[in-house]
Write a protein that holds these residues in place. Structure first.
Motif, PDB file in Angstrom:
ATOM      1  N   MET A   1       0.855  -1.169   0.000  1.00 14.79           N
ATOM      2  CA  MET A   1       0.000   0.000   0.000  1.00 14.79           C
ATOM      3  C   MET A   1       0.894   1.223   0.000  1.00 14.79           C
ATOM      4  O   MET A   1       1.885   1.271   0.715  1.00 14.79           O
ATOM      5  N   LEU A   2       0.547   2.201  -0.833  1.00 13.10           N
ATOM      6  CA  LEU A   2       1.288   3.459  -0.896  1.00 13.10           C
ATOM      7  C   LEU A   2       0.423   4.524  -0.237  1.00 13.10           C
ATOM      8  O   LEU A   2      -0.629   4.887  -0.760  1.00 13.10           O
TER       9      LEU A   2
ATOM     10  N   GLY B   1      -3.621  11.876   2.681  1.00 14.54           N
ATOM     11  CA  GLY B   1      -4.456  12.443   1.629  1.00 14.54           C
ATOM     12  C   GLY B   1      -5.009  11.436   0.650  1.00 14.54           C
ATOM     13  O   GLY B   1      -5.955  11.730  -0.078  1.00 14.54           O
ATOM     14  N   GLY B   2      -4.448  10.251   0.623  1.00 16.18           N
ATOM     15  CA  GLY B   2      -4.927   9.244  -0.306  1.00 16.18           C
ATOM     16  C   GLY B   2      -4.038   8.024  -0.261  1.00 16.18           C
ATOM     17  O   GLY B   2      -3.073   7.969   0.505  1.00 16.18           O
ATOM     18  N   TYR B   3      -4.373   7.062  -1.091  1.00 16.59           N
ATOM     19  CA  TYR B   3      -3.598   5.826  -1.092  1.00 16.59           C
ATOM     20  C   TYR B   3      -3.774   5.086  -2.403  1.00 16.59           C
ATOM     21  O   TYR B   3      -4.738   5.311  -3.133  1.00 16.59           O
TER      22      TYR B   3
ATOM     23  N   ARG C   1       3.838   0.377   2.750  1.00 15.14           N
ATOM     24  CA  ARG C   1       3.616  -0.574   3.843  1.00 15.14           C
ATOM     25  C   ARG C   1       2.865  -1.793   3.326  1.00 15.14           C
ATOM     26  O   ARG C   1       1.837  -1.648   2.658  1.00 15.14           O
ATOM     27  N   PRO C   2       3.373  -2.991   3.621  1.00 16.51           N
ATOM     28  CA  PRO C   2       2.661  -4.194   3.189  1.00 16.51           C
ATOM     29  C   PRO C   2       1.307  -4.313   3.900  1.00 16.51           C
ATOM     30  O   PRO C   2       1.142  -3.878   5.041  1.00 16.51           O
ATOM     31  N   VAL C   3       0.361  -4.933   3.224  1.00 20.45           N
ATOM     32  CA  VAL C   3      -0.956  -5.185   3.784  1.00 20.45           C
ATOM     33  C   VAL C   3      -0.903  -6.520   4.521  1.00 20.45           C
ATOM     34  O   VAL C   3      -0.249  -7.460   4.081  1.00 20.45           O
ATOM     35  N   MET C   4      -1.586  -6.610   5.659  1.00 19.65           N
ATOM     36  CA  MET C   4      -1.637  -7.862   6.409  1.00 19.65           C
ATOM     37  C   MET C   4      -2.368  -8.917   5.586  1.00 19.65           C
ATOM     38  O   MET C   4      -3.384  -8.631   4.964  1.00 19.65           O
TER      39      MET C   4
END
Length: 114
Positions: free
Chosen positions: A1-2, A78-80, A109-112
């Motif tokens: 995820m950015l 602000g967003g992703y 960040r990696p997503v679980m």
């Protein structure tokens, strides 16, 4: 995820609206690039922090509601973008392409996986 963070006042002032439109145009181009490369899973811009409410959990599980996203800060989420790539290097390469105002940051960040 950015995760895209920018100064809370990045789009204020005389050139604020023009800068916002410039950055939005760059996000549209980046979204197309992510889609064409088959790595885009999702993403959105977020409304301002004045619309956020946070549920905080304290000792004993007591929960309270707070206006805003979290503790005092000069930046806001602000967003992703949610992307699926092979490794951190590829994620960082995409993160470097995310347009932000001066002072902005993109957290990778990696997503679980459950």
């Amino acid at each position: 995820m950015l995760l895209i963070y920018e100064p809370h006042d990045a789009y204020t002032g005389d050139n604020g609206e023009a800068l916002l439109m410039e950055i939005v145009g760059k996000h549209m181009a980046l979204s197309q690039d992510l889609e064409q490369n088959g790595v885009l899973l999702g993403g959105d811009g977020l409304q301002g922090v004045e619309t956020a409410t946070t549920v905080a959990t304290g000792e004993g599980g007591v929960q309270t509601l707070h206006d805003g996203p979290f503790a005092e800060t000069r930046e806001q989420l602000g967003g992703y973008y949610v992307v699926e790539v092979a490794d951190l290097d590829q994620a960082l390469a995409w993160a470097r392409k995310v347009p932000v105002a001066v002072g902005g940051k993109v957290e990778v960040r990696p997503v679980m996986i459950y």
